[in-house]
Design a protein around this motif. Structure first.
Motif, short mmCIF file in Angstrom:
data_model
loop_
_atom_site.label_atom_id
_atom_site.label_comp_id
_atom_site.label_asym_id
_atom_site.label_seq_id
_atom_site.Cartn_x
_atom_site.Cartn_y
_atom_site.Cartn_z
N TRP A 220 46.19 76.99 57.87
CA TRP A 220 46.12 75.85 58.79
C TRP A 220 44.75 75.81 59.45
N THR A 221 44.23 74.62 59.64
CA THR A 221 42.98 74.45 60.38
C THR A 221 43.32 74.34 61.87
N PRO A 222 42.34 74.58 62.74
CA PRO A 222 42.60 74.40 64.18
C PRO A 222 43.09 72.99 64.51
N GLU A 223 42.59 72.01 63.77
CA GLU A 223 43.00 70.63 64.02
C GLU A 223 44.49 70.44 63.69
N GLN A 224 44.95 71.04 62.58
CA GLN A 224 46.36 70.95 62.22
C GLN A 224 47.23 71.58 63.30
N GLY A 225 46.79 72.73 63.81
CA GLY A 225 47.55 73.41 64.85
C GLY A 225 47.65 72.59 66.11
N ARG A 226 46.52 72.03 66.55
CA ARG A 226 46.52 71.22 67.78
C ARG A 226 47.40 69.98 67.62
N GLU A 227 47.35 69.37 66.43
CA GLU A 227 48.14 68.16 66.20
C GLU A 227 49.64 68.47 66.28
N TYR A 228 50.05 69.62 65.67
CA TYR A 228 51.46 69.98 65.71
C TYR A 228 51.90 70.29 67.14
N LEU A 229 51.10 71.07 67.86
CA LEU A 229 51.45 71.44 69.24
C LEU A 229 51.58 70.20 70.11
N GLN A 230 50.69 69.23 69.90
CA GLN A 230 50.72 68.01 70.69
C GLN A 230 52.00 67.22 70.41
N GLN A 231 52.35 67.13 69.14
CA GLN A 231 53.55 66.36 68.77
C GLN A 231 54.83 67.06 69.21
N LYS A 232 54.87 68.39 69.05
CA LYS A 232 56.11 69.14 69.32
C LYS A 232 56.29 69.46 70.80
N TYR A 233 55.23 69.91 71.46
CA TYR A 233 55.35 70.41 72.83
C TYR A 233 54.55 69.62 73.85
N GLY A 234 53.75 68.67 73.37
CA GLY A 234 52.91 67.91 74.30
C GLY A 234 51.79 68.74 74.87
N LYS A 235 51.35 69.78 74.11
CA LYS A 235 50.27 70.66 74.55
C LYS A 235 49.29 70.84 73.41
N ARG A 236 48.03 71.10 73.74
CA ARG A 236 47.00 71.18 72.71
C ARG A 236 46.56 72.61 72.40
N SER A 237 47.06 73.58 73.14
CA SER A 237 46.65 74.96 72.92
C SER A 237 47.85 75.89 73.02
N ARG A 238 47.84 76.94 72.20
CA ARG A 238 48.92 77.93 72.28
C ARG A 238 48.90 78.67 73.62
N LEU A 239 47.75 78.72 74.25
CA LEU A 239 47.66 79.37 75.55
C LEU A 239 48.47 78.63 76.61
N GLU A 240 48.75 77.37 76.38
CA GLU A 240 49.53 76.57 77.32
C GLU A 240 51.03 76.71 77.09
N LEU A 241 51.42 77.27 75.94
CA LEU A 241 52.84 77.39 75.61
C LEU A 241 53.51 78.49 76.43
N THR A 242 54.77 78.28 76.75
CA THR A 242 55.57 79.34 77.35
C THR A 242 55.94 80.34 76.26
N ASP A 243 56.46 81.51 76.65
CA ASP A 243 56.90 82.49 75.65
C ASP A 243 57.99 81.91 74.75
N ILE A 244 58.90 81.14 75.33
CA ILE A 244 59.97 80.54 74.54
C ILE A 244 59.37 79.57 73.52
N GLU A 245 58.42 78.76 73.93
CA GLU A 245 57.81 77.78 73.03
C GLU A 245 57.03 78.47 71.90
N ILE A 246 56.30 79.53 72.24
CA ILE A 246 55.51 80.17 71.18
C ILE A 246 56.40 80.93 70.21
#
Length: 231
Positions: free
Chosen positions: A193-219
């Protein structure tokens, strides 16, 4: 589970202890603390919880144990030393299982090793598939952190508040989160996965652009998704 009415034994969990003997690898205790060997090598049920690094008072003094709670024909608690190979192989196996797999019955088996060593093996009782794990680099593993990660995943499935999980005084929440981030790094690399793919998925699924913003449950949910993509 059918409830039997009338007189009977108190509905307490049955503790199962791990120890390599000449003809068995685990046992129960009678009311007068006599060891009752268990000659069967496997127990099948649904995992309902786990406690790691639990301080227990024994005849040899205080020690740390891992308690795995399983609901089978009745509730069981498999107790093993936190530093034992059984506990470590148990944690390695539980770590690779997805949340979906943990919602279904699993078979916990004992396997004798050299000297007094007993290993834990986990199987899918429907497909008979062995849940293989790698011991590569196990000496460098932070077992306390891995234990907390596994606890978080299992207790989340049981709808427990992860904030109630006891954290070792030597393991901070940020360290656990860093381990989860590193775990997701491994799967992202395997998926290319590219960083862009990761950010796009996080934005669509959790409304966040970085894994650092995810809660433990979300990650943990994100890690399960990546594992599913790999399989």
């Amino acid at each position: 589970m059918e409830v039997k009415l009338g007189f009977g034994a108190a509905p307490k969990p049955q503790y199962v202890f791990v120890s390599k003997e000449s003809d068995h690898c685990w046992y129960m205790l009678s009311d007068n603390t006599r060891q009752i060997p268990i000659y069967e090598t496997a127990l099948t049920g649904v995992i309902t919880g786990i406690e790691v690094n639990k301080k227990v008072e024994t005849s040899y003094g205080d020690t740390e144990k891992t308690d795995l709670q399983i609901l089978a024909d009745k509730p069981y608690v498999i107790r093993s030393g936190s530093e034992s190979y059984f506990s470590k192989s148990l944690l390695l196996s539980l770590d690779v299982l997805t949340s979906e797999q943990l919602r279904h019955p699993l078979t916990i088996a004992v396997s004798p090793g050299n000297s007094n060593v007993v290993f834990c093996s986990i199987y899918d009782p429907v497909t008979y598939r062995f849940i293989g794990v790698s011991w590569d680099g196990y000496r460098e593993i932070n077992w306390e952190t891995l234990g907390q990660k596994v606890s978080l995943k299992i207790n989340r499935i049981q709808n427990l508040n992860p904030d109630t999980i006891k954290v070792s005084p030597y393991t901070t929440a940020s360290e656990i989160h860093a381990v989860l981030i590193a775990q997701s790094d491994t799967y992202l690399a395997q998926l290319n996965w590219t960083p862009e793919q990761g950010r796009e998925y996080l934005q669509q699924k959790y409304g966040k652009r970085s894994r650092l913003e995810l809660t433990d449950i979300e990650i943990l949910d994100f890690i399960d998704y990546l594992k599913f993509q790999l399989t």
